[in-house]
Enzyme design. Sequence first.
Site, PDB file in Angstrom:
ATOM      1  N   CYS A   1      13.326  10.301   7.569  1.00 25.26           N
ATOM      2  CA  CYS A   1      13.265   9.741   8.919  1.00 25.26           C
ATOM      3  C   CYS A   1      14.610   9.788   9.622  1.00 25.26           C
ATOM      4  O   CYS A   1      14.672   9.897  10.840  1.00 25.26           O
ATOM      5  CB  CYS A   1      12.726   8.321   8.880  1.00 25.26           C
TER       6      CYS A   1
ATOM      7  N   LYS B   1       0.849  -1.194   0.000  1.00 26.20           N
ATOM      8  CA  LYS B   1       0.000   0.000   0.000  1.00 26.20           C
ATOM      9  C   LYS B   1       0.881   1.239   0.000  1.00 26.20           C
ATOM     10  O   LYS B   1       1.586   1.509   0.961  1.00 26.20           O
ATOM     11  CB  LYS B   1      -0.912   0.055   1.229  1.00 26.20           C
TER      12      LYS B   1
ATOM     13  N   GLU C   1       9.954   0.677  10.516  1.00 27.34           N
ATOM     14  CA  GLU C   1      11.003   1.705  10.373  1.00 27.34           C
ATOM     15  C   GLU C   1      10.312   3.028  10.606  1.00 27.34           C
ATOM     16  O   GLU C   1       9.500   3.465   9.791  1.00 27.34           O
ATOM     17  CB  GLU C   1      11.619   1.574   8.968  1.00 27.34           C
TER      18      GLU C   1
ATOM     19  N   GLU D   1       9.953  15.244  16.292  1.00 26.04           N
ATOM     20  CA  GLU D   1      10.337  15.134  14.890  1.00 26.04           C
ATOM     21  C   GLU D   1       9.549  16.187  14.096  1.00 26.04           C
ATOM     22  O   GLU D   1       8.317  16.197  14.122  1.00 26.04           O
ATOM     23  CB  GLU D   1       9.995  13.728  14.377  1.00 26.04           C
TER      24      GLU D   1
HETATM   25  P1  ADP Z   1       3.430  10.093   7.747  1.00 25.73           P
HETATM   26  O1  ADP Z   1       3.431  10.882   8.992  1.00 25.73           O
HETATM   27  O2  ADP Z   1       4.763   9.928   7.113  1.00 25.73           O
HETATM   28  O3  ADP Z   1       2.297  10.396   6.791  1.00 25.73           O
HETATM   29  P2  ADP Z   1       2.038   7.746   8.563  1.00 25.73           P
HETATM   30  O4  ADP Z   1       2.581   6.800   9.557  1.00 25.73           O
HETATM   31  O5  ADP Z   1       0.815   8.509   8.895  1.00 25.73           O
HETATM   32  O6  ADP Z   1       3.253   8.643   8.226  1.00 25.73           O
HETATM   33  O7  ADP Z   1       1.783   7.024   7.172  1.00 25.73           O
HETATM   34  C1  ADP Z   1       2.645   6.098   6.606  1.00 25.73           C
HETATM   35  C2  ADP Z   1       1.830   5.031   5.917  1.00 25.73           C
HETATM   36  O8  ADP Z   1       1.004   4.395   6.883  1.00 25.73           O
HETATM   37  C3  ADP Z   1       0.881   5.543   4.835  1.00 25.73           C
HETATM   38  O9  ADP Z   1       0.836   4.615   3.782  1.00 25.73           O
HETATM   39  C4  ADP Z   1      -0.442   5.602   5.569  1.00 25.73           C
HETATM   40  O10 ADP Z   1      -1.566   5.515   4.718  1.00 25.73           O
HETATM   41  C5  ADP Z   1      -0.334   4.388   6.457  1.00 25.73           C
HETATM   42  N1  ADP Z   1      -1.223   4.417   7.634  1.00 25.73           N
HETATM   43  C6  ADP Z   1      -1.704   5.494   8.303  1.00 25.73           C
HETATM   44  N2  ADP Z   1      -2.521   5.117   9.295  1.00 25.73           N
HETATM   45  C7  ADP Z   1      -2.569   3.759   9.275  1.00 25.73           C
HETATM   46  C8  ADP Z   1      -3.254   2.760  10.051  1.00 25.73           C
HETATM   47  N3  ADP Z   1      -4.055   3.079  11.052  1.00 25.73           N
HETATM   48  N4  ADP Z   1      -3.051   1.466   9.732  1.00 25.73           N
HETATM   49  C9  ADP Z   1      -2.229   1.113   8.722  1.00 25.73           C
HETATM   50  N5  ADP Z   1      -1.574   2.001   7.947  1.00 25.73           N
HETATM   51  C10 ADP Z   1      -1.728   3.302   8.213  1.00 25.73           C
END
Ligand code: ADP
Length: 488
Positions: A291, A181, A257, A388
């Site tokens: 990161c 995804k 990560e 961060e």
């Molecule tokens: P960032 O702050 O870099 O946007 P996130 O951790 O929010 O980081 O997002 C990184 C990835 O995790 C994206 O692909 C996002 O759609 C996915 N993501 C966000 N929330 C969830 C969740 N509850 N479960 C699984 N994947 C998630």
Amino acid sequence: MPKQVKIKYTQLFIDNEFVDAVSGRKFPTKNPVNDEVIALISEGDKADVDKAVDAAKRAFDRNSTWRQMNPYIRGQLMHKLADLITRDLDYIATLETLDNGKTYANAVDDIQASVAFLRYYAGWCDKIQGSTIPTGDTKVTLTQREPIGVVGQIIPWNYPFMMLIWKWGPALATGCTLILKPAEQTPLTALYAAALAKEAGFPAGVVNVIPGYGPTAGAAIAEHSEIRKVSFTGSTEIGHIIMAAAAKSNLKRVSLELGGKSPLVIFDDADVKEAAKIAHDAIFSNHGQNCCAGSRTFVHSKIYDEFIKHAKQLALARKVGDPFNSETDQGPQIDQDMVDKIMILINSGKQEGAIVEAGGNRTGNTGYFVEPTVFSNVTDDMRIAKEEIFGPVQTILKFDTLDEVIERANRTNYGLASGVITKDINKALKFAQAIEAGSVWVNCYDAITPQTPFGGFKGSGIGRELGEEGLKEYLEIKTISIKITKEN
Ligand code: ADP
């Protein structure tokens, strides 16, 4: 002006076909330069993840083409994919810049690096070995390493193509099948990569790509009871959610990560100008959306003032603007949410008494541009020193002794990367031994290569990517004990 490109793929990729989402829903992906919609993308959800898992399971069947394939041929398929990426480098880099906002030059670098990461893992396919273990003369005992099976991969928007290859490389090399995804902000290059995987000749179901949102498509992956491993790159906050979902469902293996607040320590014997450049690149590369960014710059008190002068000059010289312009160093941040977060933290720095040496504001009338910002007079208790920021904001702190700076550098729950700049080998080694971080870069920064493991201590993650360690994350070990009969 952004280059005009035709967007070829906007649907989910399941079982080697582009298909609409079961719900029929679509979501917009936008250009962060001007907030314009580039394309409407099929929005995956649980029903689509279920379909992809079915396809990936079939592809992983004991008798499938993929499972029966000679590992050498698997490597050749990966090299073929690398060839196709190289063929279409300009197109992929253009898509990446449109969707993400990083400069075209940086996008080209990312794609070229991705080819190297992919080829590195292609070479591993026929070199994954077990061992023979002495267990006395009545048995022969050996181990073999096997692919885990169907894996889920969830990636962020900061290095959309490179993160995809970091995930695909070890998964394909070990013979797993995958559902990836991409981040909702940047789905375009992942869909194009899926088309290239088909063209390269990967059997149906080995590679599946489901664009969509985190709490729906992402959560469906993390919770799925037939996905045997989830590999996630993103925020620490979501890392907790992924791990909890894995624990609640089927105890799938988890590698994470996550975020960082990585210290870069500069001693008074350093060439100050050179050190300032390393520190500048450590924080400002990819607009600070990194990161392992060197987001706490610790500078020895004897060279502090001179260092600030150079850091300020470098930040002021940084050209912000159209990422397709070859003069540009920094394009827009990814979206409004990130700009809001960055501006809240910049304002907190101002309020808490840090000194703005450069920048400190949004810039431009449209899009998500933030001035390269340098704060001096930063203390450990300020939010900008603890949280961060994920933006173009350098925070410079002063220190006096090695022991003091080690203690301060480690006073965080993050532990992804670190750096030290000094001519004194003893100081460098003492720092390297004492720092709680997955990478230590001495007199350099961001020294990431395909063969060197990368990942976090403490709250920055679980497991490692890259190198042989990254491969192990996709393998199960099976022990086979064979009794020797006495008849002969
Ligand atoms: P960032 O702050 O870099 O946007 P996130 O951790 O929010 O980081 O997002 C990184 C990835 O995790 C994206 O692909 C996002 O759609 C996915 N993501 C966000 N929330 C969830 C969740 N509850 N479960 C699984 N994947 C998630």
